[in-house]
Design an enzyme around this catalytic site. Structure first.
Site, PDB file in Angstrom:
ATOM      1  N   ARG A 199       0.833  -1.208   0.000  1.00 30.76           N
ATOM      2  CA  ARG A 199       0.000   0.000   0.000  1.00 30.76           C
ATOM      3  C   ARG A 199       0.871   1.263   0.000  1.00 30.76           C
ATOM      4  O   ARG A 199       0.564   2.241  -0.695  1.00 30.76           O
ATOM      5  CB  ARG A 199      -0.955  -0.007   1.201  1.00 30.76           C
ATOM      6  CG  ARG A 199      -1.971   1.125   1.146  1.00 30.76           C
ATOM      7  CD  ARG A 199      -3.085   0.957   2.160  1.00 30.76           C
ATOM      8  NE  ARG A 199      -2.621   1.086   3.535  1.00 30.76           N
ATOM      9  CZ  ARG A 199      -3.383   0.895   4.605  1.00 30.76           C
ATOM     10  NH1 ARG A 199      -4.664   0.564   4.463  1.00 30.76           N
ATOM     11  NH2 ARG A 199      -2.895   1.018   5.819  1.00 30.76           N
ATOM     12  N   LYS A 239      -2.513   7.042   1.019  1.00 30.07           N
ATOM     13  CA  LYS A 239      -2.377   7.283   2.450  1.00 30.07           C
ATOM     14  C   LYS A 239      -1.291   8.343   2.613  1.00 30.07           C
ATOM     15  O   LYS A 239      -0.126   8.050   2.869  1.00 30.07           O
ATOM     16  CB  LYS A 239      -2.016   5.974   3.156  1.00 30.07           C
ATOM     17  CG  LYS A 239      -2.394   5.991   4.602  1.00 30.07           C
ATOM     18  CD  LYS A 239      -2.537   4.606   5.160  1.00 30.07           C
ATOM     19  CE  LYS A 239      -2.448   4.626   6.657  1.00 30.07           C
ATOM     20  NZ  LYS A 239      -3.309   5.603   7.309  1.00 30.07           N
ATOM     21  N   GLU A 274     -16.413   6.514   7.380  1.00 31.32           N
ATOM     22  CA  GLU A 274     -15.445   5.857   8.277  1.00 31.32           C
ATOM     23  C   GLU A 274     -15.179   6.759   9.479  1.00 31.32           C
ATOM     24  O   GLU A 274     -15.755   7.836   9.593  1.00 31.32           O
ATOM     25  CB  GLU A 274     -14.136   5.554   7.532  1.00 31.32           C
ATOM     26  CG  GLU A 274     -13.424   6.789   7.013  1.00 31.32           C
ATOM     27  CD  GLU A 274     -12.089   6.506   6.307  1.00 31.32           C
ATOM     28  OE1 GLU A 274     -11.630   5.363   6.305  1.00 31.32           O
ATOM     29  OE2 GLU A 274     -11.523   7.478   5.775  1.00 31.32           O
TER      30      GLU A 274
HETATM   31  N1  PXG Z   1      -9.216   4.948   7.437  1.00 34.73           N
HETATM   32  C1  PXG Z   1      -8.290   5.916   7.565  1.00 34.73           C
HETATM   33  C2  PXG Z   1      -8.580   7.275   7.070  1.00 34.73           C
HETATM   34  C3  PXG Z   1      -7.056   5.623   8.159  1.00 34.73           C
HETATM   35  O1  PXG Z   1      -6.143   6.587   8.280  1.00 34.73           O
HETATM   36  C4  PXG Z   1      -7.792   3.341   8.488  1.00 34.73           C
HETATM   37  C5  PXG Z   1      -8.985   3.695   7.871  1.00 34.73           C
HETATM   38  C6  PXG Z   1      -7.564   1.917   8.889  1.00 34.73           C
HETATM   39  O2  PXG Z   1      -6.655   1.300   8.005  1.00 34.73           O
HETATM   40  P1  PXG Z   1      -5.769   0.048   8.431  1.00 34.73           P
HETATM   41  O3  PXG Z   1      -5.098  -0.355   7.181  1.00 34.73           O
HETATM   42  O4  PXG Z   1      -4.830   0.522   9.489  1.00 34.73           O
HETATM   43  O5  PXG Z   1      -6.698  -0.980   8.943  1.00 34.73           O
HETATM   44  C7  PXG Z   1      -6.809   4.326   8.661  1.00 34.73           C
HETATM   45  C8  PXG Z   1      -5.540   3.991   9.393  1.00 34.73           C
HETATM   46  C9  PXG Z   1      -4.582   6.363  14.453  1.00 34.73           C
HETATM   47  C10 PXG Z   1      -4.080   6.378  13.045  1.00 34.73           C
HETATM   48  O6  PXG Z   1      -3.954   7.027  15.318  1.00 34.73           O
HETATM   49  C11 PXG Z   1      -4.700   5.659  12.010  1.00 34.73           C
HETATM   50  C12 PXG Z   1      -4.170   5.703  10.715  1.00 34.73           C
HETATM   51  C13 PXG Z   1      -3.087   6.474  10.517  1.00 34.73           C
HETATM   52  C14 PXG Z   1      -2.512   7.181  11.531  1.00 34.73           C
HETATM   53  C15 PXG Z   1      -2.988   7.141  12.803  1.00 34.73           C
HETATM   54  O7  PXG Z   1      -5.597   5.722  14.724  1.00 34.73           O
HETATM   55  N2  PXG Z   1      -4.635   5.063   9.585  1.00 34.73           N
END
Ligand code: PXG
Length: 293
Positions: A54, A152, A185
């Site tokens: 990713r 991302k 989300e």
């Molecule tokens: N949606 C968004 C906008 C994200 O940033 C997720 C979903 C979940 O994705 P994964 O692949 O991790 O299951 C994310 C995850 C935090 C944090 O502090 C979360 C993310 C990035 C930075 C911090 O919860 N991304």
């Protein structure tokens, strides 16, 4: 402990207090970069290959040439964990456009900055054990804005504004809608609802990130025999769901028991959420689901 941690910057390891980047780095000046949040559980870096894929896809879209092969990147993540003696950790992997001048032009940035931070823990939601309270915020996800969705990127102002809304409302998390008003989300988590035993999650067309935890949960749920549906969800359906939960690498699975002061189900962690949490806990430690440190 914290001060002894070593941070990887461009192939070198720096003690945490000295781990610094230039103010001319376009990651800092413009949020021009991409990142991943990754977890290791008992020596297994969960879905490391998927996170690296990713990261490289995000970088490709913003035309950021990561100066390492995927294999070298995987080894750098593993080596950072080893050097810090960490077997259970939260890893933040960042690749910025690099140091340039004060103009936007990325051609001035000669070499991307690669940063790997590994911390022993991250606690995102202290309320996870009792269930989160959430609010739907005015901040929307835009599905065609690459900086907020498929890529991302280091631009997280929308998510931060959403989080501020949650803080002001004195709740744990914010839920974002898409431009049509469908549920998208959380600030950094995907969302699922459960109604009459069916598990539903919004499609990527809402602007929801295709989360790696989301994929894992879908697979676990289907294996357990639950029906999982990907379709648009309205706020009305969210308020009246039997169960709601959020998923993300940092968050893992977080039950939501209240949305905009509406109690979800019985106002406590639901049975299907609980079942998925238990199963998730096993899957993340399965060596087949990740790469060994
Ligand atoms: N949606 C968004 C906008 C994200 O940033 C997720 C979903 C979940 O994705 P994964 O692949 O991790 O299951 C994310 C995850 C935090 C944090 O502090 C979360 C993310 C990035 C930075 C911090 O919860 N991304």
């Amino acid at each position: 402990m914290g001060e002894e941690l070593l941070v990887y910057i461009n192939g070198e390891y720096h003690p945490k207090p000295e781990a610094k980047v230039s103010v001319y780095d376009h990651g800092f000046l413009y949020g021009d970069g991409v990142f991943e949040g990754i977890r290791a559980y008992d020596g297994v870096v969960f879905k490391l290959k998927e996170h690296i894929d990713r990261l490289y896809h995000s970088a490709n879209t913003i035309m950021l040439d990561i100066p390492m092969t995927k294999e070298e990147m995987i080894n750098a993540v593993l080596e950072t964990l080893r050097r810090n003696g960490l077997r259970t950790a939260y890893v933040r992997l960042i690749v910025t456009r690099g140091v340039g001048d004060l103009g936007l032009d990325p051609r001035k940035c000669k070499r991307p900055t690669v940063i790997i931070i590994a911390e022993p823990t991250i606690v995102v939601h202290e309320a996870k054990e009792r269930g989160l309270k959430a609010v739907i915020t005015w901040v929307r996800r835009d599905p065609v804005d690459t900086t907020s969705h498929e890529v991302k990127s280091m631009n997280y102002l929308n998510s931060i504004l959403a989080k501020i809304e949650a803080n002001i409302a004195n709740v744990d998390e914010a839920i974002l809608l898409d431009k049509h008003g469908f549920v998208c989300e959380g600030s950094g988590q995907n969302i699922f609802i459960v109604k009459d035993g069916v598990i539903t999650t919004p499609p990527p067309s809402t602007g929801a990130l295709l989360g790696i935890t989301r994929n894992t949960i879908i697979k676990i749920a289907e294996k357990l025999g639950y029906k999982v549906v990907e379709r648009n969800v309205t706020p009305h359906e969210l308020f009246n769901a039997d169960e709601v939960f959020l998923t993300g690498t940092a968050t893992e699975i977080a039950p939501v028991v209240e949305v905009n002061r509406r109690k979800i189900g019985e106002g406590e962690i639901g049975p299907i959420t609980k079942r998925l949490m238990e199963e998730f806990d096993k899957v993340v430690r399965d060596p087949k689901e990740g790469i060994l440190i």
